[in-house]
Design a protein around this motif. Sequence first.
Motif, PDB file in Angstrom:
ATOM      1  N   VAL A   1       2.983   4.554  -0.846  1.00  0.00           N
ATOM      2  CA  VAL A   1       2.838   5.613  -1.844  1.00  0.00           C
ATOM      3  C   VAL A   1       3.949   5.466  -2.876  1.00  0.00           C
ATOM      4  O   VAL A   1       5.079   5.104  -2.548  1.00  0.00           O
ATOM      5  CB  VAL A   1       2.907   7.011  -1.196  1.00  0.00           C
ATOM      6  CG1 VAL A   1       1.616   7.327  -0.495  1.00  0.00           C
ATOM      7  CG2 VAL A   1       4.086   7.124  -0.240  1.00  0.00           C
ATOM      8  N   GLN A   2       3.634   5.733  -4.119  1.00  0.00           N
ATOM      9  CA  GLN A   2       4.608   5.637  -5.197  1.00  0.00           C
ATOM     10  C   GLN A   2       4.851   7.021  -5.785  1.00  0.00           C
ATOM     11  O   GLN A   2       3.903   7.749  -6.086  1.00  0.00           O
ATOM     12  CB  GLN A   2       4.085   4.703  -6.301  1.00  0.00           C
ATOM     13  CG  GLN A   2       3.861   3.266  -5.852  1.00  0.00           C
ATOM     14  CD  GLN A   2       5.168   2.521  -5.610  1.00  0.00           C
ATOM     15  OE1 GLN A   2       6.168   2.766  -6.303  1.00  0.00           O
ATOM     16  NE2 GLN A   2       5.173   1.616  -4.643  1.00  0.00           N
ATOM     17  N   GLU A   3       6.119   7.342  -5.974  1.00  0.00           N
ATOM     18  CA  GLU A   3       6.465   8.660  -6.485  1.00  0.00           C
ATOM     19  C   GLU A   3       5.832   8.945  -7.853  1.00  0.00           C
ATOM     20  O   GLU A   3       5.201   9.981  -8.046  1.00  0.00           O
ATOM     21  CB  GLU A   3       7.993   8.770  -6.601  1.00  0.00           C
ATOM     22  CG  GLU A   3       8.426  10.105  -7.138  1.00  0.00           C
ATOM     23  CD  GLU A   3       9.891  10.111  -7.574  1.00  0.00           C
ATOM     24  OE1 GLU A   3      10.455   9.021  -7.750  1.00  0.00           O
ATOM     25  OE2 GLU A   3      10.440  11.197  -7.731  1.00  0.00           O
ATOM     26  N   GLN A   4       5.986   8.007  -8.769  1.00  0.00           N
ATOM     27  CA  GLN A   4       5.503   8.258 -10.130  1.00  0.00           C
ATOM     28  C   GLN A   4       3.999   8.461 -10.153  1.00  0.00           C
ATOM     29  O   GLN A   4       3.480   9.300 -10.884  1.00  0.00           O
ATOM     30  CB  GLN A   4       5.909   7.119 -11.072  1.00  0.00           C
ATOM     31  CG  GLN A   4       7.402   7.057 -11.345  1.00  0.00           C
ATOM     32  CD  GLN A   4       8.012   8.431 -11.660  1.00  0.00           C
ATOM     33  OE1 GLN A   4       7.458   9.207 -12.437  1.00  0.00           O
ATOM     34  NE2 GLN A   4       9.138   8.760 -11.035  1.00  0.00           N
ATOM     35  N   GLN A   5       3.300   7.698  -9.282  1.00  0.00           N
ATOM     36  CA  GLN A   5       1.839   7.829  -9.222  1.00  0.00           C
ATOM     37  C   GLN A   5       1.448   9.210  -8.679  1.00  0.00           C
ATOM     38  O   GLN A   5       0.563   9.879  -9.220  1.00  0.00           O
ATOM     39  CB  GLN A   5       1.292   6.715  -8.344  1.00  0.00           C
ATOM     40  CG  GLN A   5      -0.215   6.625  -8.345  1.00  0.00           C
ATOM     41  CD  GLN A   5      -0.695   5.749  -7.207  1.00  0.00           C
ATOM     42  OE1 GLN A   5       0.084   5.013  -6.602  1.00  0.00           O
ATOM     43  NE2 GLN A   5      -1.985   5.831  -6.899  1.00  0.00           N
ATOM     44  N   LEU A   6       2.139   9.637  -7.620  1.00  0.00           N
ATOM     45  CA  LEU A   6       1.845  10.954  -7.043  1.00  0.00           C
ATOM     46  C   LEU A   6       2.118  12.063  -8.057  1.00  0.00           C
ATOM     47  O   LEU A   6       1.363  13.021  -8.187  1.00  0.00           O
ATOM     48  CB  LEU A   6       2.680  11.184  -5.786  1.00  0.00           C
ATOM     49  CG  LEU A   6       2.332  10.322  -4.573  1.00  0.00           C
ATOM     50  CD1 LEU A   6       3.367  10.512  -3.477  1.00  0.00           C
ATOM     51  CD2 LEU A   6       0.951  10.654  -4.047  1.00  0.00           C
TER      52      LEU A   6
ATOM     53  N   SER B   1       0.824  -1.216   0.000  1.00  0.00           N
ATOM     54  CA  SER B   1       0.000   0.000   0.000  1.00  0.00           C
ATOM     55  C   SER B   1       0.855   1.262   0.000  1.00  0.00           C
ATOM     56  O   SER B   1       0.343   2.360   0.201  1.00  0.00           O
ATOM     57  CB  SER B   1      -0.897  -0.001   1.241  1.00  0.00           C
ATOM     58  OG  SER B   1      -0.080  -0.058   2.394  1.00  0.00           O
TER      59      SER B   1
ATOM     60  N   ARG C   1       2.029  11.775 -11.282  1.00  0.00           N
ATOM     61  CA  ARG C   1       1.013  11.718 -12.335  1.00  0.00           C
ATOM     62  C   ARG C   1      -0.281  12.374 -11.871  1.00  0.00           C
ATOM     63  O   ARG C   1      -0.912  13.114 -12.605  1.00  0.00           O
ATOM     64  CB  ARG C   1       0.743  10.257 -12.720  1.00  0.00           C
ATOM     65  CG  ARG C   1       1.500   9.789 -13.961  1.00  0.00           C
ATOM     66  CD  ARG C   1       0.884   8.542 -14.555  1.00  0.00           C
ATOM     67  NE  ARG C   1       0.643   7.502 -13.578  1.00  0.00           N
ATOM     68  CZ  ARG C   1       1.565   6.636 -13.154  1.00  0.00           C
ATOM     69  NH1 ARG C   1       2.801   6.713 -13.616  1.00  0.00           N
ATOM     70  NH2 ARG C   1       1.265   5.712 -12.269  1.00  0.00           N
ATOM     71  N   GLU C   2      -0.663  12.070 -10.624  1.00  0.00           N
ATOM     72  CA  GLU C   2      -1.963  12.553 -10.146  1.00  0.00           C
ATOM     73  C   GLU C   2      -1.958  14.047  -9.836  1.00  0.00           C
ATOM     74  O   GLU C   2      -2.849  14.780 -10.210  1.00  0.00           O
ATOM     75  CB  GLU C   2      -2.367  11.790  -8.880  1.00  0.00           C
ATOM     76  CG  GLU C   2      -2.878  10.390  -9.177  1.00  0.00           C
ATOM     77  CD  GLU C   2      -2.985   9.545  -7.921  1.00  0.00           C
ATOM     78  OE1 GLU C   2      -2.754  10.079  -6.821  1.00  0.00           O
ATOM     79  OE2 GLU C   2      -3.284   8.345  -8.052  1.00  0.00           O
TER      80      GLU C   2
ATOM     81  N   SER D   1      10.066   1.352  -3.226  1.00  0.00           N
ATOM     82  CA  SER D   1       9.182   2.396  -3.765  1.00  0.00           C
ATOM     83  C   SER D   1       9.938   3.367  -4.666  1.00  0.00           C
ATOM     84  O   SER D   1       9.407   4.392  -5.065  1.00  0.00           O
ATOM     85  CB  SER D   1       8.463   3.142  -2.636  1.00  0.00           C
ATOM     86  OG  SER D   1       9.398   3.799  -1.809  1.00  0.00           O
TER      87      SER D   1
END
Lengths: 335, 198
Positions: free
Chosen positions: A42-47, A40, A49-50, B183
Amino acid sequence: MTRLLARLGHILGAAVFLFTLVAVSPGWAQQPSKDNPNASAVQEQQLLRELNRVQGLVSIPDTKEGTLIQPQGREWRHFHEVTLRWIGAIALIGMVVLLAVFYLVRGSIKLASGRAGRTILRFDTLERTVHWMTAVSFIILGISGLNITFGKPLLLPLMDPQTFTNISEALKYAHNYLSFPFTIGILFMLVMWLKDNIPDSTDVEWLKEGGGIVGHAHPPARRFNAGQKGIFWIVVLGGAAMAITGYVLMFPFYAGLNIANMQAAQIVHGVVGVLFIAVILAHIYIGTLGMEGAFEAMGSGEVDLNWAKEHHSLWVKEEMGKTGSSAHTRMTPAE
Amino acid sequence: MARMKFLCDADRCIECNACVTACKNENEVPWGINRRRVVTINDGKPGERSVSMACMHCTDAPCQAVCPVNAFYTTADAVVLHSKDICIGCGYCFYACPFGAPQYPRVGNFGSRGKMDKCTYCAGGPETDNTAAEYAKYGANRLAQGKLPLCAEMCSTKSLLAGDGEIIAQIYKERVMKRGYGSGAWGWQTAYHETIKV
Ligand code: HEM
Ligand code: SF4
Ligand code: SF4
């Protein structure tokens, strides 16, 4: 006896605990897929992107440091180093070229009917003081601001770095302190000249006839013609934009402003700033080289009656109709 | 020459803030200035991660590009340093920096924000290495003594890594392979235009 039993119980308990530890722990260490502590996370690339930035919390008082990554910094850098320089160079060089061509083609706009030798008061002492206070502040604000935009590529190569820093630092102080007389001047101009700068039907007529700038006509105008009204509104609105964004830059991150707000303030300040300087170049041209008799209005405050009649016929009528000190005309010795 | 980088393994950082304290102490960083800080994302929620962040010593550094007086220079080890004699305290490098690294003695910009201060990768400044003058302005110059930045050196979980980019990337890769998750190298894409593929 009971004491011994209790002690045995403790030892047994400890042994069981140790055994389970030993038995269990290698199990989870070797099977990462079974219990992934990152499932679960947090992922840098996802943050990125969002939200296009990574925001968190810090335990230091400086809360703006909670922004971990803002890739927009690189975009802002491109604006400051490339885009703003292009806008500035095109606006400023373009305006100088335009004015030079205009001067060569049209020359100075002369008084068609010559000088009357009588003058009429156009700007009183307060008006002239406010104008020159604002104007001097503006010129120094403009030069010191342009040094931030163009100083590094244009001035730094000409001198040693420490000299350039000393000059830039002095100019930066000047920019900060002169913002106050500039802002006060803009506020006074708004109060003093607002009533004469409301657009009306004479402006439509004036614009249709090209204001006498394009053609040779002298369309009627009140105290300010449509062109001057345009300058007034550019100065008031542009000045307000410069003051608001300028004070945001001067008091960074106050009132909950974040890094994106600061970048936006700088972008508006920079773009409006260079365009403002370009417009004022045209204003300076028409008030000096471009038109005979115009400078006197802000110089001595008295303009030649014929100049007033040619350029502001309705205003002269209004003034002549009035009685009292503001409508006086007086003789000046002919030279 | 080595290409020096920082890497924070967020899956190991326990937000103890020891790196922050070590930095302040080693460099006698003035009151109110934090060259390094720990940012916690999703604080208190499942999947919370902490990342220790200072200056990343970017490739093609944005701070260096925007500085109106050219206060920055990049060393042969790719460490981004600056001169406090040249800085005029305009605050522009903070707007350009993707990582919030530049710090200023004063909050307001009235007059000036004071000479900018930021992480030097424990590599001092333009003064002669390890002189009192250098120390007073920039803090320690461990790199000239053959040592790495103190924050990473004393990190108790070895979450924060400093050193040649290829070597620390290799260490991180091996870790991720062994434990089976990771991560990612936070900030690398933005700072170095590349990330660590595992
Ligand atoms: C009215 C109040 C004003 C304030 C408070 C203000 C403040 C500032 C501040 C704080 C900066 C950031 C740079 C630095 O810290 O030295 C700046 C930049 C600048 N200002 Fe102003 N300013 C004002 C008016 C003006 C005016 C009237 C002009 C144009 C004539 C101007 C032109 C510029 C320019 C061109 C820059 C540099 C933009 C860039 O390259 O980033 N400013 N100003
Ligand atoms: S992290 Fe910020 S201060 Fe450090 S090199 Fe990159 S842009 Fe410059
Ligand atoms: S604060 Fe100093 S180092 Fe940063 S951009 Fe301004 S002059 Fe350059």
